[in-house]
Design a protein around this motif. Structure first.
Motif, PDB file in Angstrom:
ATOM      1  N   VAL A 164      16.699  12.570  51.933  1.00 18.82           N
ATOM      2  CA  VAL A 164      16.704  12.462  50.557  1.00 18.82           C
ATOM      3  C   VAL A 164      17.179  14.000  50.106  1.00 18.82           C
ATOM      4  O   VAL A 164      18.142  14.153  49.090  1.00 18.82           O
ATOM      5  N   GLY A 165      16.730  15.177  50.927  1.00 12.57           N
ATOM      6  CA  GLY A 165      17.063  16.313  50.419  1.00 12.57           C
ATOM      7  C   GLY A 165      18.694  16.378  50.869  1.00 12.57           C
ATOM      8  O   GLY A 165      19.355  17.051  50.118  1.00 12.57           O
ATOM      9  N   GLN A 190      24.040  26.844  47.246  1.00 13.31           N
ATOM     10  CA  GLN A 190      24.812  26.515  48.642  1.00 13.31           C
ATOM     11  C   GLN A 190      24.039  25.036  49.100  1.00 13.31           C
ATOM     12  O   GLN A 190      23.064  24.604  48.191  1.00 13.31           O
ATOM     13  N   ALA A 191      24.544  24.129  49.804  1.00 12.35           N
ATOM     14  CA  ALA A 191      23.969  22.981  49.861  1.00 12.35           C
ATOM     15  C   ALA A 191      22.563  22.853  50.392  1.00 12.35           C
ATOM     16  O   ALA A 191      21.839  22.161  49.933  1.00 12.35           O
ATOM     17  N   PHE A 245      24.939  17.322  45.701  1.00 10.74           N
ATOM     18  CA  PHE A 245      25.323  17.424  44.406  1.00 10.74           C
ATOM     19  C   PHE A 245      24.969  18.974  44.016  1.00 10.74           C
ATOM     20  O   PHE A 245      25.144  19.481  42.741  1.00 10.74           O
ATOM     21  N   ASN A 246      24.348  19.678  44.813  1.00 15.57           N
ATOM     22  CA  ASN A 246      23.932  21.194  44.431  1.00 15.57           C
ATOM     23  C   ASN A 246      24.909  22.027  43.962  1.00 15.57           C
ATOM     24  O   ASN A 246      24.652  22.940  43.188  1.00 15.57           O
ATOM     25  N   LYS A 247      25.982  21.845  44.684  1.00 14.96           N
ATOM     26  CA  LYS A 247      27.147  23.068  44.345  1.00 14.96           C
ATOM     27  C   LYS A 247      27.574  22.813  42.675  1.00 14.96           C
ATOM     28  O   LYS A 247      27.960  23.704  42.079  1.00 14.96           O
ATOM     29  N   CYS A 262      20.601  14.270  39.610  1.00 15.59           N
ATOM     30  CA  CYS A 262      20.968  14.951  40.573  1.00 15.59           C
ATOM     31  C   CYS A 262      21.958  16.297  39.931  1.00 15.59           C
ATOM     32  O   CYS A 262      21.987  17.419  40.227  1.00 15.59           O
ATOM     33  N   PHE A 263      22.763  15.912  39.246  1.00 11.89           N
ATOM     34  CA  PHE A 263      23.677  16.906  38.539  1.00 11.89           C
ATOM     35  C   PHE A 263      23.043  17.725  37.498  1.00 11.89           C
ATOM     36  O   PHE A 263      23.297  18.948  37.310  1.00 11.89           O
TER      37      PHE A 263
END
Ligand code: SF4
Ligand code: SF4
Ligand code: SF4
Ligand code: SF4
Lengths: 357, 414
Positions: free
Chosen positions: A257-258, A307-308, A264-266, A121-122
Motif C-alpha cells: 500500500v505504501g 521523494q517516493a 503520488f508522493n511527488k 493520494c494527491f
C-alpha cells in the motif's frame, strides 16, 4: 506552537483509535451511513459462484473479515479488513484490487472508488503513511519500545532498502496475478484457498484483530496450501516486527500500500522545500529520517525534495537547526514555522533597525 | 584504551624540557579592568569576576577538570561523566614566547602558548587533556604534551560533508566515552548524557537570543563583553554560565542603542581573551561587529544537540553531527557551507560587510581566503581579509585598512 513530533503522535493515536475501533464507536451510524453512501458509491458484490469474505468461518485463514465497516471505502493506508467489528473503513487498496480482480467487477463500478483513492493520494501524498496508517503507528510503538530499552537502531544501506521495495513490488504483482487467474471461470474452484492471497500473508491480518481481543487465526494446517500460507504469514510477521523493532519503518519500504501511495508522493499537495543557502550540512535531517533518505541533505539548490520513499513525517523539518532551511507547504501555501520552538531566537522587543536600509 | 605516546622516552624528555615560569604568566588584572570599564551592563560583572578568579587561582579543583581543545571534543560527554570540561585554547602573547623554548617560533601561536603553559606547570590540576586531530599542529601537540600530561587523542575523519563519516565519528566518540568512564571510574549512561545535552541546549537557547540581539543592535552588548562571555564559557560551569548570560541578555534587551555605523560580520580565527587586538581596532575605526562565525562562539554555541534516537548510541551520534558535521572549523572540508553561512548571515541581518581575520601562521584559515574572497566579490558583499599576529606593532596599519574599508562601505550606501 506544538512540536511536530508531538502533533504527529497525537494525530497517529487519534487515527488509530478511529480506524481500528471505528466499528465499535460508530456502531449506530452504520446503517444511515450505508444508505447515504450508496447514492455515490455502487455496492460491490461477489458474483454468482465467487467466494466473498463474509462466508469464511472461524478456523479458516480469512476469518474474521465478514463484519461490515462504517464506511465502505478504501483510504490510502493499511486500514485492514480484519479490524475488530469491521473498523471504520472497509479495507486497504490491496484488498480492494485483489477482491475485485477475482470478482471481475466491471470497471465502471470501480471508478468512483479509484477516483476517491487517487484524489486522497494527491491531497496528502504519503502523509497517509506517516500520520494516519494504524500499522505504521503500531510500528512506531515498537520503535519507541526499542529506544526505551536503549537498543541502538540498525541502519540499512541503500541497496538493502531498494531490495525491500523490489520484494514488495514482486509480492504485489504475484498477488494480483493470482487474484486475476482465480477469477477466470476455469479456475474458480481454487478460489476458496487462493482468495485474497496478499491478505493471507499480510501481518495486519494477524495484528488488527488482536486489538479487539479477537484471536486471529494463527495457523491452518488442514491442507498443503493453507500450511504454506500460514508459514509465509509467520515469516512476514517476523519480518514486520524485526523491521520495526530493529530499524525504523523498514517495513514501509516493502509495504504494497505504501508503494502504491509513493507513486503520488511527488505531485501531492504537501511539499517539502529546501533552501540550500541556509543548510550547514549538519546531517541531522538525514540522521533523523525514519526511511533513511538523504535527498534533503544532499540537495545543493533550492528545490522541492519530495521523494517516493518519504512518508512525510516531517521529522527532518523539525530537527533542522537552521530556521527556514527546510519548509513544508500545502498546495503552494507555506505552513508556518515548523521548527522546534526552543531553537527560535527570542523575539527581540521592538526590533527597530534604523541603520538598515 | 589508547597507549601513552612516547612512554619509552618520557623520563629523558621530562628531565630536559622545561619552560621558565615567572610571576608575570598570568594576564595582569588591569587588562581586564580596562574592558570592564567599557561595559555598559552591570550584569557583566559576574563574568569579569570569574575571569579574574580564574587568572589568579587557576582551575579550581572542586570537580575533576579535564582540558580540551576545539569544538570537536564533545563537552556533553565530559559533563555526563560529571567532569568539568575546561577549554584551553589560548592566544596569550607571553606564553607564546615561552613556548618557543620547546617548539619553533614560526608555527601556530596557539600551540606555542599551550606548550608554554603546560611546560611551565600552569595546568597542574588537570588530570587529562583531550586533543583532537583537527589540524596537523594539534595532532603533533598530542605527542609534545604527552610527557607532562595524560593525553587523549581524538582522531577524526576530516570530510565533514560526507555522511559515511558519521559512523566513524560515532565510533570515536564511543571510545572516548569509554575512556572517560574507565579513567574516572564513573558509571555514566544514557540518562547522564541526556541531562548534559539538556544543559548545553539551554546554553544554545540563550546564546541564540544574544546573537540575534547583537545582530540587530550591536551596541546592546558591546563586542568586548561578548567575547568576555565567550572566554568565560571556556572554564565556567555550564549552569552558572547560563544563569549569568541570561541575566546579561535580559538587561541588554532593555537598552535600545542605535548606532549609525556599518555593521559587519567577523569570521575567521577566534578572538580569544586577552588577544582582543582585532576588535579593539575595529571599534576604533568605527566598524561594529554585529555577528560572528567563529568557533568559540557561533561554532560552539549556536547548534543544539538534536537527539532523534534516545539511546546511548543515538545521543553520541547526535553529538558528532553537532560537533563535527555541523562545524565551521577550517580544518575540515566544509568551505561551501561556510560561504553559504556568510552570505546568509549578511542577508538575514542586513549587514554591511565581512571581515575575515587570520591569525598569522595558522595556515588553514589563510588557505581558503582567496576562494572566499572570489565568491563574495561575485556576490557583491564587501570583504576585507586581515592577517596579523599576537604582537601590537601593526595596530596603526590595521586601523588605516579598516578605516578605508568603512569608507568604502559608507560610500556604497549613499
Ligand atoms: S490483511 Fe493486509 S492486505 Fe488484507 S485488508 Fe488487511 S491490511 Fe489490507
Ligand atoms: S507503508 Fe507503512 S505506513 Fe504506509 S501504509 Fe504501509 S505500513 Fe502503513
Ligand atoms: S538539518 Fe538542516 S542544516 Fe542540517 S543538513 Fe539537514 S537541511 Fe542542512
Ligand atoms: S524525508 Fe523528511 S518527511 Fe520524509 S520520511 Fe524522511 S524525515 Fe520524514
Amino acid at each position: 506552537m506544538i512540536r511536530i513530533s508531538v502533533a504527529r503522535r497525537i494525530v497517529q493515536i487519534i487515527c488509530f483509535v478511529l480506524l481500528v475501533y471505528g466499528g465499535y464507536i460508530f456502531k449506530d451510524w452504520k446503517e444511515s451511513a450505508e444508505t447515504s453512501q450508496q447514492k455515490i458509491f455502487p455496492t460491490l458484490k461477489a458474483p454468482e459462484g465467487s467466494v466473498s469474505t463474509t462466508q469464511f468461518e472461524k478456523g479458516s485463514i480469512l476469518w474474521p473479515s465478514g463484519a461490515t465497516p462504517v464506511i465502505e471505502n478504501y483510504p490510502p493506508s493499511l486500514v485492514c479488513r480484519f479490524n475488530p467489528k469491521g473498523g471504520m473503513f472497509k479495507a486497504c487498496i490491496m484488498h480492494f484490487l485483489s477482491e475485485n480482480l477475482t470478482w471481475q467487477t466491471s470497471f465502471k463500478y470501480l471508478l468512483p472508488y479509484i477516483t476517491l483513492f487517487i484524489a486522497l493520494c494527491f491531497l496528502l501524498g504519503r502523509v497517509w503513511c506517516g500520520w494516519v496508517c494504524p500499522i505504521g503507528t503500531v510500528g512506531d510503538f515498537l520503535t519507541y519500545l526499542r529506544r526505551k530499552m536503549n537498543i541502538p537502531v540498525r541502519r540499512f544501506p541503500e541497496r538493502f532498502r531498494l531490495n525491500l521495495s523490489i520484494t514488495g513490488y514482486s509480492l504485489m504483482v504475484i498477488a494480483l496475478a493470482i487474484s486475476t487467474v482465480i477469477g477466470m471461470p476455469n479456475y474458480a474452484r481454487f478460489q476458496c484457498y487462493w482468495f485474497l492471497p496478499y491478505c493471507q500473508i499480510c501481518p495486519a491480518r494477524l495484528i488488527c484483530p488482536m486489538f479487539g481481543l479477537i484471536k486471529p487465526n494463527w495457523k491452518d494446517f488442514s491442507t498443503g496450501i493453507t500450511t504454506c500460507f500460514t508459514i509465509l504469514a509467520w515469516i512476514v510477521l517476523g519480518l514486520f516486527v524485526a523491521a520495526f523493532y530493529f530499524g525504523r519503518r523498514v517495513w514501509c519500504h516493502m509495504c504494497v500500500v505504501g508503494l502504491i501511495n509513493s507513486w503520488f508522493n511527488k505531485g501531492s499537495g504537501i511539499e517539502l522545500h529546501k533552501k540550500a543557502i541556509k543548510c550547514i550540512k549538519c546531517g541531522y535531517c538525514a540522521d533523523a529520517c525514519p526511511m533513511g533518505l538523504t535527498a534533503m541533505y544532499q540537495l545543493n539548490r533550492d528545490a522541492i525534495y519530495n521523494q517516493a520513499g518519504c512518508i512525510m513525517c516531517m521529522r527532518c523539518v523539525e530537527v533542522c537547526p537552521r530556521k527556514g532551511c527546510l519548509n513544508v507547504s500545502f498546495f503552494g501555501k507555506k505552513i508556518g514555522n515548523m521548527q522546534r520552538r526552543t531553537l527560535d531566537a527570542k523575539k527581540v522587543s521592538e526590533p527597530v533597525r534604523r541603520n538598515v536600509a | 584504551m589508547q597507549k601513552k605516546f612516547l612512554s619509552q622516552y618520557e623520563e629523558m624528555l621530562l628531565k630536559n624540557l622545561k619552560c621558565s615560569s615567572s610571576d608575570s604568566d598570568n594576564i595582569p588584572d588591569h587588562v581586564l579592568v580596562e574592558y570592564m570599564k567599557k561595559s555598559n551592563l552591570s550584569s557583566m560583572e559576574g563574568f569579569y569576576q570569574e575571569i579574574l578568579d580564574f587568572e589568579r587561582n587557576g582551575i579550581d579543583n572542586s570537580e575533576k577538570p579535564v582540558g580540551f581543545f576545539c569544538n570537536i571534543v564533545p563537552e556533553e560527554i565530559m559533563l555526563a561523566c560529571s567532569l568539568r570540561p575546561v577549554r584551553l585554547c589560548c592566544e596569550d602573547y607571553g606564553c607564546g614566547s615561552k613556548g618557543e623554548e620547546i617548539v619553533p617560533g614560526d608555527i601556530c601561536p596557539v600551540i606555542k602558548s599551550i606548550c608554554g603553559k603546560f611546560y611551565s606547570n600552569t595546568y597542574d590540576n588537570l588530570e587529562v587533556v583531550v586533543i583532537p586531530g583537527t589540524c596537523d599542529p594539534k595532532a603533533k601537540l598530542a605527542e609534545i604534551l604527552s610527557p607532562v600530561k595524560q593525553v587523549y587523542f581524538l582522531d577524526i575523519g576530516r570530510n565533514s560533508e560526507y555522511l559515511g563519516n558519521v559512523d566513524v565519528w560515532e565510533k570515536k566518540y564511543t571510545q572516548f566515552f569509554q575512556f572517560l568512564k574507565e579513567t574516572f571510574h564513573c558509571n555514566a549512561g544514557r540518562r547522564q548524557l541526556l541531562s548534559a545535552c539538556k544543559l548545553t541546549n539551554a546554553r544554545t537557547e540563550i546564546f541564540r537570543s544574544i546573537y540575534q540581539l547583537r545582530a540587530e543592535q550591536p551596541d546592546s552588548i558591546n563586542v568586548f563583553d561578548y567575547y568576555i562571555m565567550m572566554y568565560a564559557g571556556f572554564f565556567m560551569k555550564v549552569e552558572k554560565w547560563n544563569a549569568l548570560a541570561g541575566k546579561v541578555y535580559r538587561q541588554a534587551k532593555q537598552i535600545h542603542k542605535f548606532v549609525d555605523k556599518p555593521r559587519v560580520l567577523l569570521a575567521g580565527t577566534p578572538v580569544i581573551f586577552p588577544n582582543f587586538k582585532i576588535i579593539d581596532v575595529m571599534e576604533e575605526s568605527g566598524l561594529k561587529m554585529a555577528a560572528d562565525l567563529q568557533c568559540i562562539s557561533f561554532g560552539r554555541f549556536y547548534n543544539p544537540v538534536l537527539i532523534d534516537e534516545e539511546t546511548e548510541a543515538g545521543i553520541l551520534r547526535a553529538l558528532t553531527l553537532k560537533d563535527i558535521a555541523g562545524s565551521m572549523c577550517p580544518c575540515m572540508l566544509n568551505l561551501e557551507k561556510l560561504v553559504n553561512l556568510m552570505i546568509d548571515t549578511v542577508n538575514q541581518y542586513k549587514l554591511d560587510g565581512i571581515i575575515y581575520y587570520n591569525l598569522r601562521l595558522c595556515q588553514v584559515f589563510e588557505l581558503q581566503t582567496a576562494l572566499i574572497r572570489q565568491i563574495l566579490k561575485e556576490k557583491g558583499i564587501p570583504f576585507l581579509s586581515i592577517k596579523t599576529d599576537l604582537g601590537k606593532e601593526d595596530t596603526g596599519q590595521l586601523k588605516t585598512r579598516m578605516e578605508a574599508f568603512r569608507e568604502m562601505i559608507e560610500s556604497r550606501k549613499v
